[in-house]
Design an enzyme around this catalytic site. Structure first.
Site, PDB file in Angstrom:
ATOM      1  N   GLU A   5     -11.519  -7.749   9.598  1.00 47.72           N
ATOM      2  CA  GLU A   5     -10.218  -8.091   8.996  1.00 47.72           C
ATOM      3  C   GLU A   5     -10.363  -8.329   7.491  1.00 47.72           C
ATOM      4  O   GLU A   5      -9.697  -9.197   6.919  1.00 47.72           O
ATOM      5  CB  GLU A   5      -9.639  -9.350   9.672  1.00 47.72           C
ATOM      6  CG  GLU A   5      -9.525  -9.229  11.181  1.00 47.72           C
ATOM      7  CD  GLU A   5      -8.799 -10.388  11.855  1.00 47.72           C
ATOM      8  OE1 GLU A   5      -8.185 -11.216  11.146  1.00 47.72           O
ATOM      9  OE2 GLU A   5      -8.841 -10.453  13.101  1.00 47.72           O
TER      10      GLU A   5
ATOM     11  N   ASP B 296     -10.115  -8.929   3.831  1.00 45.69           N
ATOM     12  CA  ASP B 296      -9.205  -8.961   2.678  1.00 45.69           C
ATOM     13  C   ASP B 296      -9.665 -10.090   1.769  1.00 45.69           C
ATOM     14  O   ASP B 296     -10.384 -10.996   2.202  1.00 45.69           O
ATOM     15  CB  ASP B 296      -7.713  -9.069   3.055  1.00 45.69           C
ATOM     16  CG  ASP B 296      -7.340 -10.276   3.880  1.00 45.69           C
ATOM     17  OD1 ASP B 296      -8.159 -11.206   4.004  1.00 45.69           O
ATOM     18  OD2 ASP B 296      -6.210 -10.311   4.403  1.00 45.69           O
TER      19      ASP B 296
ATOM     20  N   HIS C 295     -11.954 -12.869   5.911  1.00 48.63           N
ATOM     21  CA  HIS C 295     -10.805 -13.210   5.062  1.00 48.63           C
ATOM     22  C   HIS C 295     -11.343 -14.087   3.925  1.00 48.63           C
ATOM     23  O   HIS C 295     -11.615 -15.273   4.128  1.00 48.63           O
ATOM     24  CB  HIS C 295      -9.747 -13.982   5.867  1.00 48.63           C
ATOM     25  CG  HIS C 295      -9.071 -13.144   6.899  1.00 48.63           C
ATOM     26  ND1 HIS C 295      -8.245 -12.087   6.570  1.00 48.63           N
ATOM     27  CD2 HIS C 295      -9.103 -13.190   8.251  1.00 48.63           C
ATOM     28  CE1 HIS C 295      -7.781 -11.528   7.686  1.00 48.63           C
ATOM     29  NE2 HIS C 295      -8.295 -12.175   8.721  1.00 48.63           N
TER      30      HIS C 295
ATOM     31  N   GLU D 291     -11.375 -16.358  17.881  1.00 49.74           N
ATOM     32  CA  GLU D 291     -11.320 -17.644  17.154  1.00 49.74           C
ATOM     33  C   GLU D 291     -11.398 -18.863  18.077  1.00 49.74           C
ATOM     34  O   GLU D 291     -10.490 -19.693  18.100  1.00 49.74           O
ATOM     35  CB  GLU D 291     -10.046 -17.681  16.297  1.00 49.74           C
ATOM     36  CG  GLU D 291     -10.008 -16.546  15.286  1.00 49.74           C
ATOM     37  CD  GLU D 291      -8.699 -16.438  14.500  1.00 49.74           C
ATOM     38  OE1 GLU D 291      -7.816 -17.300  14.681  1.00 49.74           O
ATOM     39  OE2 GLU D 291      -8.565 -15.477  13.717  1.00 49.74           O
TER      40      GLU D 291
ATOM     41  N   ASN E 127     -14.499 -12.283  18.299  1.00 54.46           N
ATOM     42  CA  ASN E 127     -14.012 -12.089  16.922  1.00 54.46           C
ATOM     43  C   ASN E 127     -13.647 -13.440  16.295  1.00 54.46           C
ATOM     44  O   ASN E 127     -12.993 -14.273  16.935  1.00 54.46           O
ATOM     45  CB  ASN E 127     -12.752 -11.205  16.983  1.00 54.46           C
ATOM     46  CG  ASN E 127     -12.277 -10.746  15.628  1.00 54.46           C
ATOM     47  OD1 ASN E 127     -13.030 -10.117  14.880  1.00 54.46           O
ATOM     48  ND2 ASN E 127     -11.036 -11.048  15.281  1.00 54.46           N
TER      49      ASN E 127
END
Ligand code: 9MR
Length: 357
Positions: free
Chosen positions: A267, A269, A237, A155, A201
């Site tokens: 990741e 979701d 996300h 990030e 990432n």
């Protein structure tokens, strides 16, 4: 009407081996389509997850990869300068080994969850670079080839593509990213673990835009300097109803693949902005969003190596802790029953139309 019958059937089904085709696990379905694994984050050890046998049973049966949600972060691996503590990481690695899972090691250099000695220190680039180097060398060498990959830098960009503020960027400048990858590569070489993949990432790089452009530029810059980067992790996300379209997700993954990178959804979701989380209509929309997202990795081809969800049980999701009132983001509801989203993922992995969307 049809939906509520389906939902009723699903809710009544066995948890550890939900009833889709032959009860195959998500991991087996993904591997049948050429993926390395279908994985999940798990926040182990020192949490309820660590001893929740029903949860662990599903973890073992359904997934082929596990990512430590916290155990390998700077704060936990080097709480005080040059005093390393790898016991949590080793616990996680042992669990992965005993259950036959790959591990995406997460992460080495990030703005968040850095130890106080770093964030409160009075650094210059000349003094902070050796700190970063030492952290990367000791951590990477300790875990060696037990990691499938490392998220070397996490990030690093704002949504407009500029570098985001962190102790690393503010002190060292963008050079910190190149150095981090260089150190990780060198450390792996020292322990003969060159096969471990090096990843950048981030979130917000699942559909085209300035942030994707910035990551592609970063990759070019690394390669110009002959520093290795193997892949980009797309966190994914998402919000129910606000998930990027299939076309956008595929286009973005293909742009990274064209730059000779592996991609992974790291990741995934898909959360609700507010209650209700569990009505039939809410579940149908969420299932649709999961279906699209997992399908994108299949449509992008072999170099989308796999999908990882950021935990699979609503009770253990990070979302309600970070966004008050939001939640319901994972594949299993708050009583550990497989949701329509779970069956949508299975359908996507089988290349079938979504039966629950
Ligand atoms: O799941 C992690 C949660 O337990 C931590 O409190 C949080 C701290 O910021 O980090 C969560 O994991 C994040 C991951 O490391 C990087 N991408 C975003 C994830 C969700 O916040």
């Amino acid at each position: 009407m049809r939906l509520s019958i389906v939902t009723a059937l699903l809710v009544g089904s066995s948890l550890a081996a939900p009833h889709h085709e032959k009860g195959l696990s998500l991991n087996t379905l993904a591997q049948r389509r050429g993926k390395l694994w279908f994985g999940t984050a798990a926040d182990i050890p020192h949490t309820a997850e660590t001893t929740d046998t029903a949860y662990l049973d599903i973890l073992k049966k359904q997934f082929g990869e596990m990512t430590p949600a916290n155990a390998l972060k700077f704060l936990f691996t080097e709480p005080e300068q040059n005093k390393f503590n790898f016991s949590d990481g080793d616990y996680f690695m042992d669990l992965a080994r005993h259950t036959g899972k790959s591990v995406r090691c997460h992460n080495l250099v990030w703005a968040t969850q850095v130890s106080d000695f770093v964030t409160t220190g009075n650094w210059t680039a000349e003094t902070l670079i050796p700190v970063m180097r030492n952290h990367i060398f000791k951590t990477v060498k300790h875990f060696g080839d037990r990691c499938y990959s490392w998220d070397v830098v996490n990030e690093a960009f704002n949504s407009d593509g500029s570098f985001s503020s962190s102790i690393w960027y503010d002190t060292i400048g963008e050079e910190y990213v190149y150095l981090a990858f260089k150190f990780a590569q060198q450390a792996l070489k020292e322990v003969h673990a060159n096969k471990v993949k090096l990843y950048y990432n981030d979130y917000g790089i699942e559909s085209p835009g300035p942030k994707v452009d910035a990551v592609l530029k970063l990759v070019k810059e690394l390669r110009k300097r002959h520093i290795r980067i193997d892949g980009v992790g797309l966190e994914a996300h998402f919000m129910v109803g606000g998930t990027p379209s299939l076309a956008d997700q595929v286009a973005t993954q293909k742009a990274f693949i064209k730059a000779d990178l592996d991609v992974a959804m790291t990741e995934l979701d898909i959360r609700f902005a507010q209650e209700p989380f569990y009505t039939a209509e809410a579940q149908r929309q969420q299932a649709q969003d999961y279906y699209v997202s997992v399908s994108s990795c299949l449509l992008s081809g072999r170099r989308c190596v796999g999908v990882v969800v950021w935990d699979f049980y609503d009770k253990y999701s990070w979302v309600p802790y970070s966004f008050e009132g939001q939640g319901g983001a994972t594949l299993f509801n708050d009583t550990l029953e497989a949701k329509p989203a779970y069956y949508a993922v299975a359908d996507a992995l089988m290349g079938k139309p979504c039966s629950v969307c």
